[in-house]
Every structure is written in structure tokens, then in C-alpha cells.
Design a protein around this motif. Structure first.
Motif, PDB file in Angstrom:
ATOM      1  N   THR A 198     -21.566 -14.512   7.598  1.00  0.00           N
ATOM      2  CA  THR A 198     -22.464 -15.101   8.407  1.00  0.00           C
ATOM      3  C   THR A 198     -22.124 -15.645   9.917  1.00  0.00           C
ATOM      4  OG1 THR A 198     -23.290 -17.657   7.885  1.00  0.00           O
ATOM      5  CG2 THR A 198     -24.064 -15.057   6.866  1.00  0.00           C
ATOM      6  N   ASP A 199     -23.297 -15.909  11.552  1.00  0.00           N
ATOM      7  CA  ASP A 199     -22.127 -16.180  12.357  1.00  0.00           C
ATOM      8  C   ASP A 199     -22.000 -18.423  12.243  1.00  0.00           C
ATOM      9  OD1 ASP A 199     -22.312 -14.433  13.206  1.00  0.00           O
ATOM     10  OD2 ASP A 199     -24.895 -15.142  14.232  1.00  0.00           O
ATOM     11  N   LYS A 200     -23.061 -18.462  11.078  1.00  0.00           N
ATOM     12  CA  LYS A 200     -22.941 -20.081  10.327  1.00  0.00           C
ATOM     13  C   LYS A 200     -21.597 -20.287  10.037  1.00  0.00           C
ATOM     14  CE  LYS A 200     -24.923 -23.848   7.538  1.00  0.00           C
ATOM     15  NZ  LYS A 200     -25.857 -24.080   7.059  1.00  0.00           N
ATOM     16  N   ALA A 201     -20.683 -19.040   9.132  1.00  0.00           N
ATOM     17  CA  ALA A 201     -19.723 -19.229   8.015  1.00  0.00           C
ATOM     18  C   ALA A 201     -18.582 -19.048   8.706  1.00  0.00           C
ATOM     19  CB  ALA A 201     -19.620 -17.986   6.468  1.00  0.00           C
ATOM     20  N   PHE A 202     -18.546 -18.656  10.203  1.00  0.00           N
ATOM     21  CA  PHE A 202     -17.648 -18.787  11.398  1.00  0.00           C
ATOM     22  C   PHE A 202     -17.466 -19.445  11.414  1.00  0.00           C
ATOM     23  CE2 PHE A 202     -17.565 -13.695  10.760  1.00  0.00           C
ATOM     24  CZ  PHE A 202     -16.376 -13.202  11.054  1.00  0.00           C
ATOM     25  N   ASP A 203     -18.480 -20.447  11.956  1.00  0.00           N
ATOM     26  CA  ASP A 203     -18.348 -21.489  12.535  1.00  0.00           C
ATOM     27  C   ASP A 203     -18.357 -22.453  12.190  1.00  0.00           C
ATOM     28  OD1 ASP A 203     -19.916 -20.331  15.251  1.00  0.00           O
ATOM     29  OD2 ASP A 203     -21.517 -21.065  14.764  1.00  0.00           O
ATOM     30  N   GLU A 204     -18.474 -22.536  10.661  1.00  0.00           N
ATOM     31  CA  GLU A 204     -18.116 -23.455   9.524  1.00  0.00           C
ATOM     32  C   GLU A 204     -16.298 -23.875   9.989  1.00  0.00           C
ATOM     33  OE1 GLU A 204     -20.765 -23.184   6.470  1.00  0.00           O
ATOM     34  OE2 GLU A 204     -22.418 -24.728   6.955  1.00  0.00           O
ATOM     35  N   ALA A 205     -15.966 -22.712   9.818  1.00  0.00           N
ATOM     36  CA  ALA A 205     -14.339 -22.286   9.077  1.00  0.00           C
ATOM     37  C   ALA A 205     -13.441 -22.221  10.788  1.00  0.00           C
ATOM     38  CB  ALA A 205     -14.370 -21.308   8.619  1.00  0.00           C
ATOM     39  N   GLY A 206     -14.557 -23.032  11.591  1.00  0.00           N
ATOM     40  CA  GLY A 206     -13.891 -23.038  13.000  1.00  0.00           C
ATOM     41  C   GLY A 206     -13.712 -22.249  13.675  1.00  0.00           C
ATOM     42  N   TRP A 207     -14.157 -20.891  13.039  1.00  0.00           N
ATOM     43  CA  TRP A 207     -13.943 -19.540  14.281  1.00  0.00           C
ATOM     44  C   TRP A 207     -15.128 -19.500  15.079  1.00  0.00           C
ATOM     45  CZ3 TRP A 207     -10.205 -16.411  15.240  1.00  0.00           C
ATOM     46  CH2 TRP A 207      -8.629 -16.503  13.983  1.00  0.00           C
ATOM     47  N   THR A 208     -14.996 -20.089  16.226  1.00  0.00           N
ATOM     48  CA  THR A 208     -16.075 -20.133  17.433  1.00  0.00           C
ATOM     49  C   THR A 208     -16.273 -18.777  18.088  1.00  0.00           C
ATOM     50  OG1 THR A 208     -14.781 -21.401  18.555  1.00  0.00           O
ATOM     51  CG2 THR A 208     -16.755 -22.643  17.435  1.00  0.00           C
ATOM     52  N   SER A 209     -16.851 -18.790  19.228  1.00  0.00           N
ATOM     53  CA  SER A 209     -16.523 -17.786  19.797  1.00  0.00           C
ATOM     54  C   SER A 209     -15.948 -17.949  20.898  1.00  0.00           C
ATOM     55  CB  SER A 209     -18.074 -17.180  20.396  1.00  0.00           C
ATOM     56  OG  SER A 209     -17.915 -16.195  21.727  1.00  0.00           O
ATOM     57  N   SER A 210     -15.329 -19.068  21.451  1.00  0.00           N
ATOM     58  CA  SER A 210     -14.260 -19.345  22.027  1.00  0.00           C
ATOM     59  C   SER A 210     -12.791 -18.896  21.393  1.00  0.00           C
ATOM     60  CB  SER A 210     -14.249 -20.572  22.714  1.00  0.00           C
ATOM     61  OG  SER A 210     -14.546 -21.518  21.770  1.00  0.00           O
ATOM     62  N   LYS A 211     -12.915 -19.519  20.213  1.00  0.00           N
ATOM     63  CA  LYS A 211     -11.579 -18.890  19.389  1.00  0.00           C
ATOM     64  C   LYS A 211     -11.509 -17.885  19.248  1.00  0.00           C
ATOM     65  CE  LYS A 211      -9.383 -20.609  15.077  1.00  0.00           C
ATOM     66  NZ  LYS A 211      -8.615 -20.935  14.093  1.00  0.00           N
ATOM     67  N   ILE A 212     -12.147 -16.893  18.923  1.00  0.00           N
ATOM     68  CA  ILE A 212     -12.398 -15.383  18.846  1.00  0.00           C
ATOM     69  C   ILE A 212     -11.817 -14.669  19.950  1.00  0.00           C
ATOM     70  CG2 ILE A 212     -13.588 -13.417  18.137  1.00  0.00           C
ATOM     71  CD1 ILE A 212     -15.623 -14.786  16.467  1.00  0.00           C
ATOM     72  N   GLN A 213     -12.253 -15.226  21.144  1.00  0.00           N
ATOM     73  CA  GLN A 213     -11.881 -14.592  22.279  1.00  0.00           C
ATOM     74  C   GLN A 213     -10.707 -14.467  22.311  1.00  0.00           C
ATOM     75  OE1 GLN A 213     -15.463 -14.577  25.377  1.00  0.00           O
ATOM     76  NE2 GLN A 213     -16.459 -14.593  24.228  1.00  0.00           N
ATOM     77  N   ALA A 214      -9.918 -15.964  22.324  1.00  0.00           N
ATOM     78  CA  ALA A 214      -8.836 -15.766  22.267  1.00  0.00           C
ATOM     79  C   ALA A 214      -7.935 -15.675  21.952  1.00  0.00           C
ATOM     80  CB  ALA A 214      -8.585 -17.763  22.747  1.00  0.00           C
ATOM     81  N   ALA A 215      -8.264 -14.982  20.135  1.00  0.00           N
ATOM     82  CA  ALA A 215      -7.075 -15.021  19.490  1.00  0.00           C
ATOM     83  C   ALA A 215      -6.890 -13.780  20.020  1.00  0.00           C
ATOM     84  CB  ALA A 215      -7.748 -14.548  18.097  1.00  0.00           C
ATOM     85  N   ASP A 216      -5.466 -12.984  19.345  1.00  0.00           N
ATOM     86  CA  ASP A 216      -4.786 -11.655  19.676  1.00  0.00           C
ATOM     87  C   ASP A 216      -5.112 -10.704  18.376  1.00  0.00           C
ATOM     88  OD1 ASP A 216      -3.173 -11.985  17.397  1.00  0.00           O
ATOM     89  OD2 ASP A 216      -1.483 -12.674  18.411  1.00  0.00           O
TER      90      ASP A 216
END
Length: 393
Positions: free
Chosen positions: A81-99
């Protein structure tokens, strides 16, 4: 004359056709509707879902191409879930910055080219092992074609979906598609990075177990015999299995307070006789005294021939396996043995379901059942459960 015969034949055929139609039964009841199944792909289901982080990571990754190369017709996906991603530090900005490569590594662990629909999972009393699209080279896999493949173990227990023995969501929240099924989960899952040996070495509460394994290994090496410790270190030479690791309390309860106590006990059986065939013509390697206790913790399965070579998953049991299948796993025969080869390989433990929690003891004994102190520690070559007593004979 010929014309009359032809006309007569036509009349007979026409009459027969009429009579056949006359005797056809009338339909009874209402027409039965065809069963309705999913009318969308899993991609369409994901697009319309609330799992925006996973969808965003997918769009920035190269997973579509990776799946095309794989060529499977049906996929099972675990979608945090979105909450699971956020809790693990995978925010939207981090996802967009990842290759794309980083996101591929992240997402591949959640995608399985397997048809694991709800009915398939719930029909199993325990877990179903499924290879993921995640693979990686490991230090003891020098050949490129022997990359380690990550597995997920899926099961239903009560009203929960279990992944690797851990309840990660409520059962029944899946999104089914024509070409796949999505199971939402409430937490991200970290791929294992340690072997069994790495794990027990890293935990001080297993220091006596580490000492015992070192002592046994050195004795076997001095006698030019196979060393069971290699099985716990390996991630390529044998399939994954289950280890019931005894902590320091387990050793102290049984009179082993330090390495000297362990060595003294081992020397009771020293020197070992030479390996050889028993009365049934099964090849047997003798073991040092303390290994007669420790092999029952899991390494005894190493002699099952189907667990070596190219095998990837062997007897991997999480807590729900141990409780739901307690009777079936007790004394389970993994290999019947073959004359002039290895002997029978048996899981030498008796399991019970103790109010929803597993407990075990050595088969054919009357000792108290031992509960798990800690459970479901996922490692590269299987799963580790912690116990605070030894499985005495």
C-alpha cells in the motif's frame, strides 16, 4: 422408374427429418448463465486502484520489458500500500529520483510468474513457494547461470494472507485480472541477505551454537569427512531448508557452559569409526557425540538427494506450516534411501499445534515439547526458528 425411386427417397428423408424434430424435448427451466470472471487485466486493475506508489514505481521502471522477456501468461503480484511505501522511506519524490534498475530490483521481489489465485492458496494447509522475478549473484555462485532466485511463500491462515509466515494483510482484498492477480500487503518485504551461518554468527545469543559447529567441523575435517557446517553456509549447493537454532540457554540447560564443555562431550565419541555401509547397505558417516543432538535441528536433511544440485527449495516450514500440518510433518520421510547409496532421510521431530503455536520434540521420546522462542527469520537458504532447549534422545 429411376425418377420415381429418387422422389420416394426424398419423401422418406423429409418425413424422417420431421419426425426427429417432433421428438426433440422442450427445454426445461431457465437458461443457465455462463460464469462471469474478471474482465480486466491486472494492469487495468492496478491503474484503477489506490496503490499509487507501486503504480508510480512501475511506470518509472523497466518491469514491462522484463515481463515481456519472461513470457509468462499469468502473474501474481504483491502490491504494498501507499502507507507501506511511505513507512519504508519510498516517497513519491524518492521513486521519481530512482533509476529504472533500482526500481526493477525493488519491484521484481513482488512479482511471481505463477497462477496463485485465492482458491489455489486457500486449498493448501500451509504455504505455497513461488519463484519471483528477482535474482542476483552470490559469492558462492561463480557461474552466471546459477544466480540465486528469490522466493516468496504465500499462505492463508484464518482471515489473513501470510507471506513468509507473517500476516501482511486481511484475506479477500485481492484484485483479480484476466492475466494476473494482485494481493495488497501492508508492509514492504526485505529480501534476505544473510545465510543461516551469517545470521547465527551475528547474534551473540547463539555463541555456544557457533562454538559447537566450529568444533564439530574441525573434527570432521581432521578425519577427512564431510562437514555439515558447509550446508548452513551454502546458498547454491543445496536447497533451502528449515533450521531450529538452539540459543545459549538451550546449551546451558543441558550442561554446556562453554567451548571446553562442548569439546569434552564431542570427544566421548572420538576417534570416529570410518564411514561405511550398514547392514542395509546404506552408506553412513558417523557423527561426533554432540552432532547426534544438533543434526536434528535441521542439517540432517542435507543427505536427501533431491535437495542437492539444482534444487532450490526443500523443506522450508514457517509457523503456519508447523501448526496446520503438525501431524503430517512429524517424522516426515524426505528420502527413502537407496542401497549402495545414502540411507533414509527423516525429519526427526514430532510437532504439535499448541493453541495456535508450534512446539516440537525429538520423535520417539517423552521429553516435553519445546516451543519457539523466535520464529520466521528469513535467510538466503531457508528459514530460522529459535529454540531454548536441545532435542534430546
Amino acid at each position: 422408374m429411376t425418377q420415381r425411386i429418387s422422389l420416394l427417397l426424398l419423401l422418406i428423408l423429409a418425413f424422417a427429418a420431421c419426425r426427429k424434430q417432433d421428438i426433440e424435448p422442450e427445454p426445461v427451466g431457465e437458461p443457465v448463465p455462463h460464469g462471469t470472471g474478471p474482465d480486466k487485466t491486472w494492469q487495468q486493475q492496478l491503474s484503477a486502484s489506490s496503490y499509487t506508489r507501486f503504480r508510480e514505481a512501475w511506470q518509472h521502471s523497466g518491469m514491462d520489458q522484463k515481463m515481456k522477456v519472461g513470457g509468462a501468461g499469468f502473474y501474481t503480484l504483491l502490491v504494498p500500500t501507499d502507507k507501506a511505501f511511505d513507512e519504508a522511506g519510498w516517497t513519491s519524490s524518492k521513486i521519481q529520483a530512482a533509476d529504472a534498475a533500482t526500481l526493477n530490483d525493488l519491484l521484481s521481489y513482488y512479482v511471481m510468474p505463477a497462477r496463485l489465485q485465492p482458491d489455489n492458496i486457500s486449498a493448501i494447509k500451509g504455504n505455497t513457494a513461488a519463484a519471483t522475478l528477482s535474482s542476483r549473484p552470490l559469492s558462492d555462485r561463480p557461474e552466471w547461470h546459477k544466480d540465486y532466485v528469490d522466493f516468496q511463500f504465500l499462505g492463508k491462515n484464518g482471515d489473513s494472507l501470510l507471506i513468509n509466515g507473517i500476516a501482511l494483510s486481511k484475506w479477500g482484498q485481492q484484485l483479480e485480472g484476466t492475466n494476473g492477480v494482485i494481493y495488497p500487503i501492508d508492509h514492504l518485504i526485505t529480501p534476505p541477505t544473510q545465510s543461516m551461518w551469517d545470521y547465527i554468527q551475528s547474534q551473540p545469543r547463539f555463541s555456544l551454537y557457533v562454538e559447537a559447529l566450529h568444533i564439530c567441523d574441525s573434527l570432521y575435517e581432521s578425519a577427512y569427512m564431510a562437514q555439515p557446517l558447509a550446508f548452513m553456509k551454502s546458498s547454491s549447493e543445496a536447497a533451502q531448508f528449515t533450521l531450529f537454532a538452539p540459543n545459549n540457554d538451550a546449551f546451558i540447560k543441558n550442561g554446556f557452559h562453554n567451548a571446553a564443555d562442548i569439546l569434552q562431550y564431542c570427544l566421548r565419541s572420538w576417534p570416529l569409526p570410518d564411514p561405511g555401509y550398514d547392514e542395509n547397505m546404506f552408506w553412513q558417516q558417523p557423527v561426533v557425540a554432540i552432532d547426534s543432538l544438533l543434526m536434528t535441528c535441521g542439517p540432517e536433511v542435507m543427505n536427501a538427494s533431491q535437495l542437492n544440485g539444482d534444487a532450490r527449495v526443500g523443506p522450508v516450514f514457517f509457523t503456519n506450516d508447523l501448526t496446520n500440518n503438525a501431524a503430517a510433518l512429524s517424522g516426515l520421510v524426505l528420502y527413502k534411501g537407496q542401497p549402495y547409496n545414502g540411507g533414509p532421510v527423516v525429519i526427526s521431530l514430532d510437532f504439535i499445534n499448541n493453541n495456535g503455536q508450534p512446539a516440537m520434540r525429538r520423535i520417539h521420546t517423552n521429553y516435553p515439547f519445546i516451543p519457539l522462542k523466535r520464529s520466521n527469520v528469513r535467510v538466503i537458504n531457508g528459514v530460522v526458528h529459535e529454540v531454548d532447549d536441545l532435542f534430546k534422545r
